[in-house]
Design a protein around this motif. Structure first.
Motif, mmCIF file in Angstrom:
data_model
loop_
_atom_site.group_PDB
_atom_site.id
_atom_site.type_symbol
_atom_site.label_atom_id
_atom_site.label_comp_id
_atom_site.label_asym_id
_atom_site.label_seq_id
_atom_site.Cartn_x
_atom_site.Cartn_y
_atom_site.Cartn_z
ATOM 1 N N UNK B 156 0.857 -1.177 0.000
ATOM 2 C CA UNK B 156 0.000 0.000 0.000
ATOM 3 C C UNK B 156 0.901 1.237 0.000
ATOM 4 N N UNK B 157 0.793 2.059 -1.019
ATOM 5 C CA UNK B 157 1.645 3.250 -1.089
ATOM 6 C C UNK B 157 0.788 4.479 -0.896
ATOM 7 N N UNK B 158 1.177 5.342 0.019
ATOM 8 C CA UNK B 158 0.483 6.625 0.099
ATOM 9 C C UNK B 158 1.510 7.738 -0.050
ATOM 10 N N UNK B 159 1.240 8.595 -0.990
ATOM 11 C CA UNK B 159 2.153 9.705 -1.263
ATOM 12 C C UNK B 159 1.572 10.941 -0.596
ATOM 13 N N UNK B 173 -7.200 6.645 -6.703
ATOM 14 C CA UNK B 173 -7.303 5.935 -7.973
ATOM 15 C C UNK B 173 -6.155 6.274 -8.909
ATOM 16 N N UNK B 174 -5.040 6.775 -8.345
ATOM 17 C CA UNK B 174 -3.905 7.109 -9.198
ATOM 18 C C UNK B 174 -3.289 5.836 -9.773
ATOM 19 N N UNK B 178 -0.727 2.816 -8.165
ATOM 20 C CA UNK B 178 -1.093 1.397 -8.059
ATOM 21 C C UNK B 178 -0.139 0.533 -8.878
ATOM 22 N N UNK B 179 0.383 1.081 -9.959
ATOM 23 C CA UNK B 179 1.336 0.296 -10.741
ATOM 24 C C UNK B 179 2.640 0.106 -9.953
ATOM 25 N N UNK B 180 3.065 1.170 -9.264
ATOM 26 C CA UNK B 180 4.277 1.052 -8.451
ATOM 27 C C UNK B 180 4.069 0.018 -7.355
ATOM 28 N N UNK B 216 10.554 4.954 -7.115
ATOM 29 C CA UNK B 216 10.290 3.510 -7.086
ATOM 30 C C UNK B 216 11.455 2.755 -6.436
ATOM 31 N N UNK B 217 12.682 3.182 -6.747
ATOM 32 C CA UNK B 217 13.855 2.532 -6.160
ATOM 33 C C UNK B 217 13.849 2.689 -4.639
ATOM 34 N N UNK B 218 13.495 3.879 -4.148
ATOM 35 C CA UNK B 218 13.449 4.097 -2.700
ATOM 36 C C UNK B 218 12.378 3.227 -2.054
#
Lengths: 387, 350
Positions: B156-159, B173-174, B178-180, B216-218
């Motif tokens: 789960x990623x939250x920016x 819905x970004x 979701x792809x990351x 993405x690397x981080x």
């Protein structure tokens, strides 16, 4: 309490034990040994993110952690219309006379709007349109807007204002109801917020000093010369009652046996601005006047019917099963005398005297709100020394 | 009304659009209309016709006003395009690094006591927090949702809205986010010994506090550290970094150098890819490239990226070992329990 786990994973025997020890008088025994008005120890730091205008992080001893970041943007103020000032704000304006004197605002151009502040709460595992999350965010925002001081500080001139975005992130899982944690973190983030120094005058298009070192605090620290009043951002405290004992900053287990839970928002009575030629001494707890901003009642998990209770036994359905005669007549009787050592979910309301005692304990001189504000002021002062 | 409906990036075109609606005055146009006239400073100055000359002046005024209005943000960089041509002169990048240098990598594990595993990672100014919960029993709803793909990890990623220069409202819905999350989940799934945990789920929640390239690397590196902290058996570290090329796709420059660990400014300008490898080996477990890049340059970029991943692994390994040594010092674990005394640290015991 949708942001909390709906199901309480505590056995009925444990609940009965907790209830009995928490409702002891005169001093309840809490599972973690705190006194009834004591907060959990916390670690706080401010100015953690250089990319924001203000930021803060608080970790409670139980591991719950929150980060708040504040960003501001210049926005054009909508031209004043008849319906621009909402009724509460107009009322609030009349109420406080403390800021009127040297606030530096023209009386006829007060077109403050509550839209100037936007707050978003992010809780892991919950959607941002989850009703519990939205309720949580609105409770924090309500206190900030009801205080009225924040919006006044965002005005640049009659044509422009700062639009403030508050992003409240809960990093850990919601262990207990995170309202006090998020509210205290927001308070600290606002205290550390800095705005670029305005160099244009009057109603010109705003121009700002490029030097970030010249920026001014949104809430100037105590003892500094300022034309703004020395008020602080409001805080929201969580108070619960069990029987006749009143507990502050309840944990997850304590909430599971609560009779009533209130979110009480408190702020300082704004004082007269410090005159330009004198330097005021930092305010002490003894001469701080607190005022009540809002009270919200929150449904504790103890009020939610646990899963697996048949309708015939459920007080919420009044013991009625569709199309059948109620088999268990005792579910219909309003109150069954409590048996020692057997957990029984609270039913019915909470007496008015308990509710007023809960609010009084939060507001009284040298009470919890005073103590918390003093503690947070300590964080603020420590960060200044580090600078 | 012929007012432009979408941003136009040519000054002449916008001038003409304005000349088409002569009744409109600058003074009573709204913010959104003003923003159409924000142009990069490098935009070619065209000579406007006499008919549009007044409005062109207005446009210039509008840009200068807006530049002053919008330049208040504390961390705002001057919006100058990156001049990559300077690289060939001193072989130094915009932030003073050489082509094969990583930015400062700072990491911590066990930052949060309530979770099973947690980490904090900084790659340059990109800052990511990771919290791992689990392994826990899969809830009935999760079991239903993921019956087709029996995935152990739940990413789960939250920016955070304040993470970039301009505040952005986070949206659920970004598709990019979701792809990351999917990429991180799929790649880590292969490294984790999933067979040990049937019917369970491990939730990894990543919070991005600040963005400055190599996001993405981080995310990969932070998730790996938190999984190690949680004591989840993995075959090796999954480490990632980005690599790019010094000239853009269009420039047919044969002497283009590969670059390691791009920052945001470079990412906006140059073609780049994110590569994740398993441990110190050359086994690539994720490769993401979203920009146009000439095939001849790909090999060099990949080689530099894989080499960067090895460097990152060494750095992450040092963080874990230092933390382990500290725990032994504090008496949190017994001295005899030291795992992987050699070079390889295959699994972490709880």
């Amino acid at each position: 309490m949708a942001t909390n786990q709906q199901q309480v994973l505590i056995s009925p025997a444990e609940l009965a034990y907790l209830h009995a020890s928490l409702s002891l008088s005169p001093e309840p025994i809490r599972p973690d040994g705190r006194s009834s008005t004591q907060f959990r120890p916390l670690v706080a730091e401010t100015d953690i993110l250089p990319g924001t205008n203000g930021s803060a992080r608080i970790c409670f001893a139980d591991g719950s952690e929150a980060i708040v970041g504040v960003k501001v943007e210049v926005e054009k103020t909508k031209p004043k219309a008849g319906a621009m000032i909402n009724p509460e704000e107009g009322k609030e304006e009349k109420g406080d006379t403390g800021v009127e004197g040297g606030g530096g605002f023209d009386d006829d151009k007060k077109n403050y709007s509550n839209d100037w502040v936007e707050l978003a709460v992010d809780i892991p595992g919950h959607r941002d349109d989850d009703p519990g999350t939205a309720f949580l965010g609105n409770m924090i925002l309500e206190a900030l807007l009801e205080d009225g001081e924040l919006v006044k500080r965002l005005r640049i001139n009659s044509r422009f204002h700062w639009k403030m975005y508050l992003d409240v992130l809960l990093i850990s899982q919601p262990l207990s109801y995170p309202l006090p944690l998020l509210s205290l973190t927001t308070h600290l983030a606002l205290l550390s917020t800095r705005l670029p120094c305005l160099i244009s005058e009057g109603d010109e298009d705003p121009m700002f000093d490029d030097d970030w070192a010249a920026s001014t605090n949104l809430y100037p620290p105590r003892g500094e010369k300022s034309k703004l009043s020395t008020s602080r951002p409001p805080i929201t405290l969580l108070v619960m009652s069990v029987g006749h004992s009143i507990l502050f900053d309840p944990t997850y287990e304590e909430l599971a046996v609560a009779d009533a839970v209130l979110a009480v928002s408190v702020s300082e009575e704004p004082t007269k601005p410090v005159p330009q030629d004198t330097i005021a001494t930092p305010k002490q707890a003894k001469d701080r006047a607190l005022r009540l901003l809002s009270i919200r009642s929150i449904d504790p998990p103890s009020r939610i019917t646990p899963p697996g209770v048949p309708n015939g036994l459920n007080p919420a359905t009044n013991g009625e099963v569709a199309g059948l005669q109620p088999k268990h007549a005792e579910a219909r009787t309003a109150e069954v005398p409590a048996t020692e050592g057997v957990w029984k979910a609270p039913r019915g309301g909470v007496s008015r005297s308990v509710l007023s005692a809960m609010v009084f304990k939060a507001l009284e001189k040298g009470g919890v709100a005073d103590e918390v504000l003093d503690g947070l002021q300590g964080v603020e002062m420590a960060s200044e020394i580090l600078e | 009304m012929l007012a432009p409906a979408k941003p136009i990036n040519c000054p002449l075109a916008s001038c003409l659009a304005w000349s088409a609606c002569p009744t409109k005055k600058f003074t009573n146009c709204s913010d959104s209309e003003l923003s159409l006239f924000r142009l990069p400073p490098s935009a070619p100055v065209t000579t406007p016709s006499t008919d549009t000359i007044n409005r062109f002046d207005l446009y210039l005024r509008a840009t200068s006003v807006l530049d002053s209005v919008f330049s208040h943000s504390p961390a705002r960089n001057v919006a100058m395009p990156l001049d990559t041509s300077t690289y060939s002169m001193a072989l130094l990048r915009v932030d003073g690094r050489r082509w094969n240098e990583l930015r400062r990598l700072h990491a911590q594990i066990r930052t949060q006591s309530a979770s099973d595993g947690s980490s904090y990672l900084e790659m340059g100014h990109t800052k990511v927090l990771c919290v791992v919960t689990g392994p826990t029993e899969k809830l009935a709803s999760q079991r239903m949702a993921s019956s087709s793909s029996s995935s152990l990890l739940d990413v789960n990623i939250s920016i955070a809205g304040f993470s970039s220069v301009d505040r952005k409202r986070p949206s659920r819905t970004d598709k990019r986010v979701s792809e990351m999350a999917f990429t991180v989940q799929q790649s880590l799934n292969k490294a984790v010994h999933a067979a040990i945990f049937p019917n369970s789920t491990i939730s990894i929640s990543l919070t991005v506090l600040s963005q400055d390239g190599s996001l993405l690397a981080s995310l990969f590196n932070a998730a790996t550290l938190a999984l190690v902290d949680a004591g989840i058996p993995m075959s090796d570290y999954v480490t990632a970094c980005t690599s790019g090329s010094t000239s853009s796709y269009a420039a047919a420059d044969d002497a283009a150098d590969p670059l390691l660990d791009l920052n945001r400014q470079e990412e906006q300008e140059l073609p780049f890819l994110t590569v994740a490898t398993l441990g110190g080996s050359d086994r690539v477990c994720a490769l993401v490239c979203e920009s146009r890049v000439q095939v001849s340059r790909l090999e060099g970029m990949l080689a530099v990226g894989v080499d960067g991943c090895k460097q990152v692994r060494t750095l992450l390994d040092r963080v874990i070992r230092e933390r382990g040594a500290k725990m032994i010092e504090e008496g949190a674990i017994a001295r005899g329990d030291v795992v992987g005394a050699g070079d390889e640290m295959d699994t972490e015991e709880d």
